[in-house]
Design a protein around this motif. Structure first.
Motif, short mmCIF file in Angstrom:
data_model
loop_
_atom_site.label_atom_id
_atom_site.label_comp_id
_atom_site.label_asym_id
_atom_site.label_seq_id
_atom_site.Cartn_x
_atom_site.Cartn_y
_atom_site.Cartn_z
N VAL A 1 45.44 14.55 52.17
CA VAL A 1 46.71 13.96 52.61
C VAL A 1 47.89 14.62 51.88
O VAL A 1 48.95 14.82 52.48
CB VAL A 1 46.69 12.43 52.36
N ALA A 2 47.69 14.98 50.63
CA ALA A 2 48.79 15.58 49.86
C ALA A 2 49.15 16.97 50.34
O ALA A 2 50.26 17.45 50.09
CB ALA A 2 48.41 15.63 48.38
N VAL A 3 48.23 17.65 51.03
CA VAL A 3 48.52 18.99 51.54
C VAL A 3 49.37 18.94 52.80
O VAL A 3 50.09 19.89 53.12
CB VAL A 3 47.19 19.74 51.80
N ILE A 4 49.30 17.83 53.53
CA ILE A 4 49.96 17.75 54.84
C ILE A 4 51.47 18.01 54.77
O ILE A 4 52.00 18.75 55.60
CB ILE A 4 49.65 16.39 55.48
N PRO A 5 52.23 17.44 53.81
CA PRO A 5 53.68 17.72 53.79
C PRO A 5 54.01 19.19 53.64
O PRO A 5 54.98 19.68 54.25
CB PRO A 5 54.17 16.91 52.59
N VAL B 1 57.56 12.42 47.40
CA VAL B 1 58.59 12.70 48.40
C VAL B 1 59.97 12.60 47.78
O VAL B 1 60.86 13.44 48.03
CB VAL B 1 58.44 11.74 49.59
N LEU B 2 60.20 11.59 46.94
CA LEU B 2 61.49 11.43 46.29
C LEU B 2 61.78 12.60 45.37
O LEU B 2 62.86 13.22 45.45
CB LEU B 2 61.51 10.12 45.50
N THR C 1 61.62 25.99 46.63
CA THR C 1 61.82 24.88 45.70
C THR C 1 60.97 23.69 46.07
O THR C 1 60.43 23.00 45.19
CB THR C 1 63.31 24.49 45.69
N PHE C 2 60.84 23.42 47.35
CA PHE C 2 60.02 22.31 47.83
C PHE C 2 58.57 22.48 47.36
O PHE C 2 57.95 21.54 46.85
CB PHE C 2 60.08 22.24 49.35
N THR C 3 58.03 23.69 47.53
CA THR C 3 56.65 23.94 47.11
C THR C 3 56.48 23.79 45.61
O THR C 3 55.51 23.20 45.13
CB THR C 3 56.22 25.35 47.55
N ALA C 4 57.45 24.34 44.85
CA ALA C 4 57.36 24.25 43.39
C ALA C 4 57.44 22.80 42.91
O ALA C 4 56.70 22.39 42.01
CB ALA C 4 58.46 25.09 42.75
N GLN C 5 58.33 22.02 43.52
CA GLN C 5 58.48 20.62 43.10
C GLN C 5 57.27 19.78 43.50
O GLN C 5 56.84 18.91 42.74
CB GLN C 5 59.75 20.04 43.71
#
Length: 314
Positions: free
Chosen positions: A288-292, A111-112, A238-242
């Motif tokens: 769980v990692a897919v949820i965000p 998240v950070l 950018t969010f998806t790539a990061q």
């Protein structure tokens, strides 16, 4: 000299063949039937393709959801798409408590890295793209050409030079080793310039300047609200790539406490031969990692849709 008609003769009437008027109902009805048939076939083909694509895309997620509800024995003893004993709650409890809750630390790191890195990267990209579009200076197009070249350089190619550079700066195995590279986003700069051309009219900026607004105030109060769809679109990319930045984390990080969630799950997966219980943890952790990502797209999809159509209507 005058020419007069003979009064004893009547002018000959030209006989035209009589035509039966075509039935307008038959003429109007034939073409729509042909168009209707071809249109129906096209819709069926398109819908069939979309159904196949949706099944192909959602099938792994469906398997992940079903497998997350099984215990370690049911994972290998039952059909992959058959429901076993519902153990999702116990699996989540094991995931969040194993190794003193290291998964929660990995999730927080992701998240950070993702939120802070994507937000700063998007702000820099939008500001840079806006400057490329609205201002003139010497060598602007040449510099923008370098930005376009940067779009075609794979990120994996520059990881080794980045590692050597960060090693000299003593930034390897720190948060900065993933946050600083995220700030450079050539594709975001390109998209920002396209959005600025399509969303921000030059007349509006001239009116703001005439009213006495400075350049920073004009950008913050006038241009940036108009660029909101573009801002959100670049942020989502950018969010998806990061969030999926696995190779960069693998190169830069050695401390388990600094791992993002994808690298942590990879390390768990390497130990399933010695610790078979990690197999269930990897599956539940991946769910769980897919949820965000799902939440981000559902919350920001209206901006993303409007941003993707920028420039389509003039």
């Amino acid at each position: 000299m005058s020419i007069t008609a003979n009064p004893g003769t009547a002018p000959a009437e030209t006989e035209r063949p009589s035509r039966q008027p075509a039935d307008p109902r038959r003429r109007r009805g034939s073409a729509p039937r042909r168009r209707s048939g071809s249109g129906l076939t096209s819709r069926v083909a398109v819908n069939a393709f979309l159904v196949v694509f949706a099944v192909y895309s959602l099938l792994p997620l469906a398997w992940l959801l079903i497998a997350s509800t099984k215990n370690h024995r049911d994972l290998f003893a039952t059909n992959p798409f058959a429901l076993g004993d519902f153990n999702l709650v116990s699996n989540l409890h094991a995931l969040f408590t194993v190794d003193d809750g290291i998964y929660l630390r990995w999730f927080g790191n992701s998240v950070l890295y993702t939120v802070v890195g994507s937000l700063l990267s998007t702000v820099i990209a939008v500001t840079t793209g806006y400057a490329f579009d609205k201002y003139e200076w010497w060598g602007k197009e040449k510099l923008f050409g370098l930005v376009l070249v940067g779009m075609f350089v794979p990120s994996a190619v520059i990881q080794l030079p980045l590692y050597l550079l960060f090693s000299e700066a003593h930034l390897v195995n720190t948060y900065w080793s993933l946050l600083l590279p995220a700030l450079v986003n050539p594709f975001g700069v390109y998209l920002a310039r396209v959005f600025s051309e399509g969303y921000v009219p030059g007349e509006v900026l001239e009116a703001a300047r005439v009213d006495g607004a400075g350049e920073f105030r004009t950008f913050g109060r006038v241009s940036l609200p108009m660029l909101t769809p573009g801002f959100m679109t670049i942020f989502l990319f950018t969010f998806t790539a990061q969030w999926n930045n696995f190779y960069g984390a693998l190169m830069m990080l050695n401390d388990e406490e600094l791992y993002p969630v994808n690298l942590g799950l990879f390390m768990w997966n390497k130990t399933v031969q010695q610790r078979p219980e990690h197999y269930s943890l990897v599956i539940v952790g991946a769910l769980v990692a897919v949820i965000p990502l799902i939440v981000a797209f559902l919350c920001l999809q209206r901006y993303w849709r409007s941003g993707m159509t920028a420039g389509a209507v003039k």
